[in-house]
Design a protein around this motif. Structure first.
Motif, PDB file in Angstrom:
ATOM      1  N   LYS A  45       0.836  -1.208   0.000  1.00  0.00           N
ATOM      2  CA  LYS A  45       0.000   0.000   0.000  1.00  0.00           C
ATOM      3  C   LYS A  45       0.877   1.267   0.000  1.00  0.00           C
ATOM      4  N   PHE A  46       1.924   1.191  -0.823  1.00  0.00           N
ATOM      5  CA  PHE A  46       2.832   2.327  -0.969  1.00  0.00           C
ATOM      6  C   PHE A  46       2.059   3.510  -1.540  1.00  0.00           C
ATOM      7  N   ASN A  47       2.234   4.682  -0.951  1.00  0.00           N
ATOM      8  CA  ASN A  47       1.573   5.893  -1.439  1.00  0.00           C
ATOM      9  C   ASN A  47       2.451   6.542  -2.503  1.00  0.00           C
ATOM     10  N   PRO A  48       2.061   6.489  -3.784  1.00  0.00           N
ATOM     11  CA  PRO A  48       2.922   7.009  -4.848  1.00  0.00           C
ATOM     12  C   PRO A  48       2.802   8.515  -5.073  1.00  0.00           C
ATOM     13  N   VAL A  49       1.894   9.164  -4.357  1.00  0.00           N
ATOM     14  CA  VAL A  49       1.636  10.587  -4.602  1.00  0.00           C
ATOM     15  C   VAL A  49       2.722  11.433  -3.948  1.00  0.00           C
ATOM     16  N   LEU A  50       3.418  12.197  -4.762  1.00  0.00           N
ATOM     17  CA  LEU A  50       4.470  13.085  -4.278  1.00  0.00           C
ATOM     18  C   LEU A  50       3.849  14.423  -3.896  1.00  0.00           C
ATOM     19  N   GLU A  51       3.912  14.747  -2.615  1.00  0.00           N
ATOM     20  CA  GLU A  51       3.308  15.983  -2.122  1.00  0.00           C
ATOM     21  C   GLU A  51       4.372  16.816  -1.413  1.00  0.00           C
ATOM     22  N   PHE A  52       4.412  18.089  -1.734  1.00  0.00           N
ATOM     23  CA  PHE A  52       5.309  19.001  -1.036  1.00  0.00           C
ATOM     24  C   PHE A  52       4.772  20.417  -1.167  1.00  0.00           C
ATOM     25  N   GLY A  53       5.245  21.301  -0.313  1.00  0.00           N
ATOM     26  CA  GLY A  53       4.763  22.685  -0.305  1.00  0.00           C
ATOM     27  C   GLY A  53       5.589  23.507   0.662  1.00  0.00           C
ATOM     28  N   PRO A  65      11.171  10.618   7.156  1.00  0.00           N
ATOM     29  CA  PRO A  65      11.218   9.410   7.996  1.00  0.00           C
ATOM     30  C   PRO A  65      10.259   8.311   7.533  1.00  0.00           C
ATOM     31  N   GLU A  66       9.180   8.669   6.842  1.00  0.00           N
ATOM     32  CA  GLU A  66       8.230   7.662   6.365  1.00  0.00           C
ATOM     33  C   GLU A  66       8.825   6.794   5.257  1.00  0.00           C
ATOM     34  N   ALA A  68      12.151   5.949   5.207  1.00  0.00           N
ATOM     35  CA  ALA A  68      13.459   5.468   5.679  1.00  0.00           C
ATOM     36  C   ALA A  68      13.691   3.999   5.338  1.00  0.00           C
ATOM     37  N   LYS A  69      12.682   3.157   5.535  1.00  0.00           N
ATOM     38  CA  LYS A  69      12.903   1.724   5.304  1.00  0.00           C
ATOM     39  C   LYS A  69      13.120   1.424   3.829  1.00  0.00           C
ATOM     40  N   TYR A  70      12.507   2.219   2.940  1.00  0.00           N
ATOM     41  CA  TYR A  70      12.703   2.028   1.502  1.00  0.00           C
ATOM     42  C   TYR A  70      14.087   2.516   1.078  1.00  0.00           C
ATOM     43  N   ARG A  71      14.568   3.585   1.704  1.00  0.00           N
ATOM     44  CA  ARG A  71      15.935   4.043   1.444  1.00  0.00           C
ATOM     45  C   ARG A  71      16.934   2.982   1.905  1.00  0.00           C
ATOM     46  N   ASP A  72      16.667   2.387   3.058  1.00  0.00           N
ATOM     47  CA  ASP A  72      17.549   1.334   3.570  1.00  0.00           C
ATOM     48  C   ASP A  72      17.618   0.161   2.596  1.00  0.00           C
ATOM     49  N   GLN A  73      16.478  -0.200   2.019  1.00  0.00           N
ATOM     50  CA  GLN A  73      16.457  -1.297   1.044  1.00  0.00           C
ATOM     51  C   GLN A  73      17.330  -0.983  -0.161  1.00  0.00           C
ATOM     52  N   LEU A  74      17.184   0.226  -0.692  1.00  0.00           N
ATOM     53  CA  LEU A  74      17.956   0.611  -1.873  1.00  0.00           C
ATOM     54  C   LEU A  74      19.443   0.706  -1.559  1.00  0.00           C
ATOM     55  N   SER A  75      19.785   1.199  -0.392  1.00  0.00           N
ATOM     56  CA  SER A  75      21.197   1.288   0.002  1.00  0.00           C
ATOM     57  C   SER A  75      21.805  -0.103   0.157  1.00  0.00           C
ATOM     58  N   TRP A  76      21.015  -1.012   0.708  1.00  0.00           N
ATOM     59  CA  TRP A  76      21.465  -2.390   0.954  1.00  0.00           C
ATOM     60  C   TRP A  76      21.661  -3.178  -0.339  1.00  0.00           C
TER      61      TRP A  76
END
Length: 198
Positions: A45-53, A65-66, A68-76
């Protein structure tokens, strides 16, 4: 070798899922591959919507921080495998949303004032496994190879990933599409994969 599989299809009865199973089987039979993680974006249920402002800046996405675990996967991961269908000549919005969020400045690349930034994911390699309804020559001759150009040049090259292999299969909704032959081809590739040909 650490392998991350990013799977993008909502239906586990699909041909894409059949490819996922065979990739896993090939990896399990390959002594070079020690560890495998699977990220199923729909099941996650990954949220693909990129939101910023004003409060949430785009330049700060790399430390969200939301994610972080996906960044860890890619780094690993040493090798990243993307399995997805081709819809409207490109990967699904779910996968593109993952890319929007994860391949962010500060994590995947660093601007240096030159034409291309410093890629921060150097040393990794990628395999893209995609299926589509249309014939195999359709992307190359009708769409000027847009899918491969998008993935190889606009994305992976930009973040420093030079080794990119494609399995792009057409006619996959045709009963005569040689599905099993194509599935076996992918299985054998991962079964025999080593660091020299990765």
């Amino acid at each position: 070798m650490n392998v991350l599989i990013v799977f993008t299809h909502p239906n586990h009865q699909s041909l894409s899922y059949a490819f996922l199973r065979e990739v896993l089987r090939g990896c399990e039979e390959n002594h070079v591959i020690q560890n495998v993680q699977v990220l199923d974006l729909y099941e996650e249920k990954f949220n693909p919507v990129l939101e910023f402002g004003e409060k949430k800046k785009r330049r700060d996405i790399y430390k969200d921080p939301e994610l972080a675990k996906y960044r860890d996967q890619l780094s690993w991961a040493e090798k990243i495998i993307f399995i997805y269908p081709i819809w409207w000549g490109r990967p699904p919005a779910m996968l593109m949303g993952y890319i929007d969020k994860m391949f962010a400045s500060g994590f995947a690349y660093k601007d240096n004032g030159k034409l291309l930034p410093d890629g921060l994911l150097k040393g990794k390699s990628v395999v893209c496994i995609s299926v589509m309804k249309g014939p195999p020559f359709y992307p190359m001759f009708w769409l000027n190879n847009a899918h491969k150009v998008l993935m190889r040049k606009a994305l992976f090259q930009y973040v420093g990933i030079k080794k990119v292999k494609f399995f792009e299969f057409g006619n996959m909704e045709n009963p005569k599409g040689k599905h099993q032959k194509k599935i076996n081809k992918v299985y054998r590739y991962f079964q025999k994969l080593n660091k020299q040909i990765s």
